[in-house]
Motif scaffolding. Structure first.
Motif, PDB file in Angstrom:
ATOM      1  N   GLU A 126      -4.509  -0.458   3.888  1.00 12.11           N
ATOM      2  CA  GLU A 126      -3.375   0.138   4.383  1.00 12.11           C
ATOM      3  C   GLU A 126      -2.130  -0.409   3.549  1.00 12.11           C
ATOM      4  O   GLU A 126      -1.294   0.476   3.163  1.00 12.11           O
ATOM      5  N   ALA A 127      -2.035  -1.757   3.211  1.00 14.82           N
ATOM      6  CA  ALA A 127      -0.795  -1.971   2.431  1.00 14.82           C
ATOM      7  C   ALA A 127      -0.741  -1.219   1.130  1.00 14.82           C
ATOM      8  O   ALA A 127       0.243  -1.099   0.579  1.00 14.82           O
ATOM      9  N   GLY A 128      -2.070  -1.349   0.580  1.00 12.20           N
ATOM     10  CA  GLY A 128      -2.214  -0.611  -1.025  1.00 12.20           C
ATOM     11  C   GLY A 128      -1.526   0.927  -0.732  1.00 12.20           C
ATOM     12  O   GLY A 128      -0.828   1.147  -1.634  1.00 12.20           O
ATOM     13  N   LYS A 129      -2.051   1.609   0.365  1.00 10.94           N
ATOM     14  CA  LYS A 129      -1.443   2.743   0.278  1.00 10.94           C
ATOM     15  C   LYS A 129       0.030   2.792   0.630  1.00 10.94           C
ATOM     16  O   LYS A 129       0.748   3.763  -0.116  1.00 10.94           O
ATOM     17  N   ALA A 130       0.573   1.955   1.401  1.00 10.69           N
ATOM     18  CA  ALA A 130       1.910   2.178   1.813  1.00 10.69           C
ATOM     19  C   ALA A 130       2.921   1.724   0.627  1.00 10.69           C
ATOM     20  O   ALA A 130       3.806   2.339   0.643  1.00 10.69           O
ATOM     21  N   LEU A 210       6.092  -5.188   5.491  1.00 16.81           N
ATOM     22  CA  LEU A 210       5.303  -3.824   6.029  1.00 16.81           C
ATOM     23  C   LEU A 210       4.995  -3.832   7.353  1.00 16.81           C
ATOM     24  O   LEU A 210       4.553  -4.830   7.757  1.00 16.81           O
ATOM     25  N   LEU A 211       5.566  -3.173   8.310  1.00 19.01           N
ATOM     26  CA  LEU A 211       5.393  -2.966   9.658  1.00 19.01           C
ATOM     27  C   LEU A 211       3.814  -2.121  10.095  1.00 19.01           C
ATOM     28  O   LEU A 211       3.662  -1.061   9.460  1.00 19.01           O
ATOM     29  N   PHE A 212       3.258  -2.620  10.943  1.00 27.29           N
ATOM     30  CA  PHE A 212       1.867  -1.921  11.400  1.00 27.29           C
ATOM     31  C   PHE A 212       2.165  -1.403  12.996  1.00 27.29           C
ATOM     32  O   PHE A 212       2.892  -2.146  13.681  1.00 27.29           O
ATOM     33  N   ASP A 213       1.510  -0.315  13.366  1.00 28.98           N
ATOM     34  CA  ASP A 213       1.322  -0.190  14.804  1.00 28.98           C
ATOM     35  C   ASP A 213       0.236  -0.881  15.465  1.00 28.98           C
ATOM     36  O   ASP A 213      -0.449  -1.673  14.662  1.00 28.98           O
ATOM     37  N   ARG A 219       2.938   1.671   9.007  1.00 28.34           N
ATOM     38  CA  ARG A 219       3.882   2.840   9.131  1.00 28.34           C
ATOM     39  C   ARG A 219       5.263   2.666   8.583  1.00 28.34           C
ATOM     40  O   ARG A 219       5.828   3.708   8.306  1.00 28.34           O
ATOM     41  N   CYS A 220       5.564   1.623   8.095  1.00 30.46           N
ATOM     42  CA  CYS A 220       6.926   1.393   7.674  1.00 30.46           C
ATOM     43  C   CYS A 220       7.177   0.156   6.641  1.00 30.46           C
ATOM     44  O   CYS A 220       6.908  -0.958   7.251  1.00 30.46           O
ATOM     45  N   VAL A 221       7.678   0.688   5.426  1.00 38.57           N
ATOM     46  CA  VAL A 221       7.910  -0.465   4.763  1.00 38.57           C
ATOM     47  C   VAL A 221       9.378  -1.112   4.843  1.00 38.57           C
ATOM     48  O   VAL A 221      10.196   0.014   4.977  1.00 38.57           O
ATOM     49  N   VAL A 222       9.586  -2.078   4.887  1.00 38.42           N
ATOM     50  CA  VAL A 222      11.151  -2.616   5.203  1.00 38.42           C
ATOM     51  C   VAL A 222      11.694  -3.357   4.011  1.00 38.42           C
ATOM     52  O   VAL A 222      10.993  -3.688   3.061  1.00 38.42           O
ATOM     53  N   ASP A 223      12.708  -3.802   4.128  1.00 37.56           N
ATOM     54  CA  ASP A 223      13.624  -4.772   3.216  1.00 37.56           C
ATOM     55  C   ASP A 223      13.746  -3.649   1.577  1.00 37.56           C
ATOM     56  O   ASP A 223      12.939  -4.195   0.725  1.00 37.56           O
TER      57      ASP A 223
END
Ligand code: GN1
Ligand code: MG
Length: 334
Positions: A126-130, A210-213, A219-223
């Motif tokens: 998931e991190a790779g995709k995001a 990276l935030l996960f549900d 779901r959301c990349v921050v910073d």
């Protein structure tokens, strides 16, 4: 003005109801000072005091972020990804500046959470995709040469030359840095000679940005402070250096640091996707440099900050940056 009054004054410039408002400090990142602000009606926000010695041009920084969040919002329409969203001031500005500091507010992602290290391969994929590349767009450079090994090494040498501190305890670490630097510089040379293309990169793609549900979907990349032109190896490398070790970035016991090699390929599977055609031959050729390059850059930066008296990264004790530096050099080595 004490800090409580200061925060109330800041909030009074935003469309936030001050009745029963609750403000609590949150620990997120090593650069800015952050607070969670909750209104009585339950809306919540992330208030950040911007570190202006790191980001000197706040206006450009915030314009970049507004641009990026807008691009992402449009790009993610109809998908499960979300963008961060800024809250503008009552006067429609992207940030608020008073005599003490510059401040900004994001809507808080109450339903999502981040974590320092992943629990399983699915999260890694998931991190790779995001962190995979989004649409290129003209952005400003918020910190010039942010991931230049030559610049970071030059800063370390400068500090070493000018310090009066006793240095024998860092000699072995410095020797390792010199040795690994020689092996990793070809990545920077390939970027400088344009063998590797510049794209829009995040540049601070630590796993915990990276935030996960609840279902474990990214779901959301921050910073977004350092979103600017860069090479994919910066993002691949920064994420890999933080997600492959089972230990945090400041693990003091080097023997505990073990890289989970399976996470490496899971991340790349997610990042590259089903079709590798979007990557150039040289981007692929240099992929193995990514993780050690970024780990070494961080080792150099943490060591430099330690020698400078811990003025850049927030730290819990005087040796914290030295511990972080040793840990990152160990990750480079492995
Ligand atoms: C800083 O803000 P934060 O903690 O996500 C730093 C990154 C480093 C990171 C190390 C602007 O990021 O480059 O990788 O610390 N950001 C800046 O944890 O210097
Ligand atoms: Mg950051």
């Amino acid at each position: 003005m004490n800090s409580d009054q200061n925060i109330k004054e800041v909030l009074s410039n935003y469309p936030i109801s001050m009745e029963q408002v609750e403000v609590i400090p949150v620990k997120t990142g090593l650069i800015h000072t952050s607070y969670k602000v909750t209104e009585a009606q339950e809306a919540s926000y992330l208030l950040q005091k911007i570190n202006t010695s790191v980001f000197r041009d706040v206006k450009t920084l915030m314009e970049n972020i507004a641009l990026v969040t807008n691009i992402l919002k449009n790009a993610f329409r109809g998908s499960s990804y979300e963008s961060l969203e800024l809250l503008k001031t009552n006067n429609g500005h992207l940030f608020y500046k008073n005599e003490c500091a510059a401040w900004r507010i994001y809507h808080f992602k109450e339903h999502l959470t981040g974590c320092d290290v992943p629990n399983n391969k699915e999260m890694v994929r998931e991190a790779g995709k995001a962190f995979s590349v989004t649409d290129p767009e003209k952005l400003s450079v918020t910190i010039p040469n942010f991931h230049s090994m030559q610049k970071r090494y030059g800063q370390l040498q400068h500090v070493l030359k000018n310090t009066t501190a006793e240095l024998s305890h860092i000699d072995p670490l410095f020797k390792q840095i010199e040795e690994f630097k020689q092996l990793l510089l070809p990545l920077e040379y390939a970027m400088d000679s344009e063998e590797i293309p510049l794209r829009i990169t995040h540049n601070d793609s630590k796993f915990n940005n990276l935030l996960f549900d609840e279902a474990g979907k990214a779901r959301c990349v921050v910073d977004l402070d350092t979103v600017m032109p860069g090479i994919i190896h910066f993002d691949v490398g920064d994420c890999l250096r933080t997600l492959t070790p089972s230990t945090p970035e400041d693990e003091p016991e080097l023997a505990n640091i073990k890289l989970r090699k399976g996470f490496h390929s899971a991340f790349l599977e997610g990042f590259v996707g089903n079709e590798s055609g979007w990557l150039t031959k040289n981007e692929i050729k240099f992929l193995p440099y990514s993780a050690p390059y970024m780990a070494l850059i961080m080792g150099i930066r943490f060591l430099t900050d330690y020698l400078q008296g811990n003025i850049y990264f927030s730290s819990d004790h005087p040796e914290h940056n030295l511990i972080r530096a040793r840990c990152q050099v160990e990750v480079t080595k492995q």
